[in-house]
Design a protein around this motif. Structure first.
Motif, PDB file in Angstrom:
ATOM      1  N   ALA A  99       0.829  -1.205   0.000  1.00 23.21           N
ATOM      2  CA  ALA A  99       0.000   0.000   0.000  1.00 23.21           C
ATOM      3  C   ALA A  99       0.862   1.253   0.000  1.00 23.21           C
ATOM      4  O   ALA A  99       0.606   2.211  -0.760  1.00 23.21           O
ATOM      5  N   TRP A 100       1.876   1.288   0.844  1.00 15.35           N
ATOM      6  CA  TRP A 100       2.771   2.455   0.906  1.00 15.35           C
ATOM      7  C   TRP A 100       3.500   2.652  -0.425  1.00 15.35           C
ATOM      8  O   TRP A 100       3.629   3.774  -0.909  1.00 15.35           O
ATOM      9  N   ASP A 101       3.988   1.541  -0.994  1.00 12.58           N
ATOM     10  CA  ASP A 101       4.715   1.630  -2.258  1.00 12.58           C
ATOM     11  C   ASP A 101       3.812   2.158  -3.373  1.00 12.58           C
ATOM     12  O   ASP A 101       4.221   3.037  -4.148  1.00 12.58           O
ATOM     13  N   TRP A 102       2.604   1.642  -3.459  1.00 17.69           N
ATOM     14  CA  TRP A 102       1.685   2.089  -4.507  1.00 17.69           C
ATOM     15  C   TRP A 102       1.336   3.563  -4.342  1.00 17.69           C
ATOM     16  O   TRP A 102       1.275   4.309  -5.326  1.00 17.69           O
ATOM     17  N   ALA A 103       1.110   3.991  -3.115  1.00 11.23           N
ATOM     18  CA  ALA A 103       0.791   5.399  -2.885  1.00 11.23           C
ATOM     19  C   ALA A 103       1.946   6.295  -3.328  1.00 11.23           C
ATOM     20  O   ALA A 103       1.737   7.343  -3.945  1.00 11.23           O
TER      21      ALA A 103
END
Length: 243
Positions: A99-103
């Motif tokens: 999730a952090w990477d995609w954001a």
């Protein structure tokens, strides 16, 4: 008679046994990926049997009535059965790095803290205070229209569906469907047969797609193809609550 639904072994270990490096690569490439087995057949049957205990749920949705497809699903109350609560708590920290990477790739905020409880409190403060954990039941001829489970502005970009019945034995048809709206191209579709006791991690709304100009939003929707025979139950784990 009371149905026993507690897992026979630590669910955290079962979720951890999935090859998360390979699963993350699959998520990045396709927007969905299968886990290893996280529930035994007996545990799957016990959770599916909860559908017939209406006191465990806050509401029931008839999909045909709302033009969502055909079939039924029920939203659990916040008093979740142990297996549902444990699975949700085990998956959340594994999905956070994705999730952090995609954001970051999409230039979007990444408000999700390390602790699931803290994140759910943030959802409640924003007016999203209803449980979104879902138990679905399909019979012959039932299906689910392509959609996204957004529920409000407080959104976690990934969710999990767990198969509770055995495809080819308990039911036929009922494949899990996904479509991706690609930048400047026709949409692409995929189907997945969901093994009993396995989870499918998939995109809630958008995923990052590499283009010549950098990263672009790849909107995705999910649904279920027509069940041809038998009965199909699935458990949906959503990591944000509903408005």
């Amino acid at each position: 008679m009371t149905t026993t639904t507690r897992l026979a072994g630590p669910v955290t270990g079962r979720v951890a046994d999935t090859d998360w490096t390979a699963l993350t690569d699959e998520l990045d490439e396709h927007g969905h990926a299968l886990t290893g087995r996280v529930l035994t057949p007996a545990e799957c049957r016990a959770i599916a049997a909860l559908y017939d205990e209406p006191g465990r749920f806050r509401s029931t949705v008839d999909m045909a009535r709302h033009r969502f497809g055909s079939g039924q699903y029920r939203y659990f109350t916040h008093d979740l059965p142990d297996p549902v609560r444990e699975l949700r708590e085990a998956f959340y920290p594994r999905l956070l790095p994705v999730a952090w990477d995609w954001a970051g790739k999409l230039g979007k905020p990444a408000p999700w803290p390390d602790d699931l409880g803290e994140w759910l409190e943030m959802c409640h403060e924003a007016g999203q205070d209803r449980s979104a954990q879902i138990l679905l039941r399909y019979g012959p001829g039932d299906w689910n229209a392509l959609h996204r489970d957004v529920f409000g502005d407080m959104l976690f970009p990934l969710q999990v569906v767990i198969g509770l019945d055995a495809p080819g034995t308990d039911y036929t048809g009922g494949e899990f469907l996904m479509t991706e709206q690609r930048p400047r191209a026709q949409s692409r579709g995929s189907s997945t047969t969901l093994p009993q006791g396995h989870g499918l991690v998939f995109t809630t709304r958008d995923r990052p797609v590499a283009t010549k100009r950098g990263w672009s939003n790849g909107p995705m929707r999910h649904g279920v193809s027509t069940v041809r025979s038998g009965r199909r139950h699935t458990l949906g784990l959503v990591f944000h609550d509903a408005a």
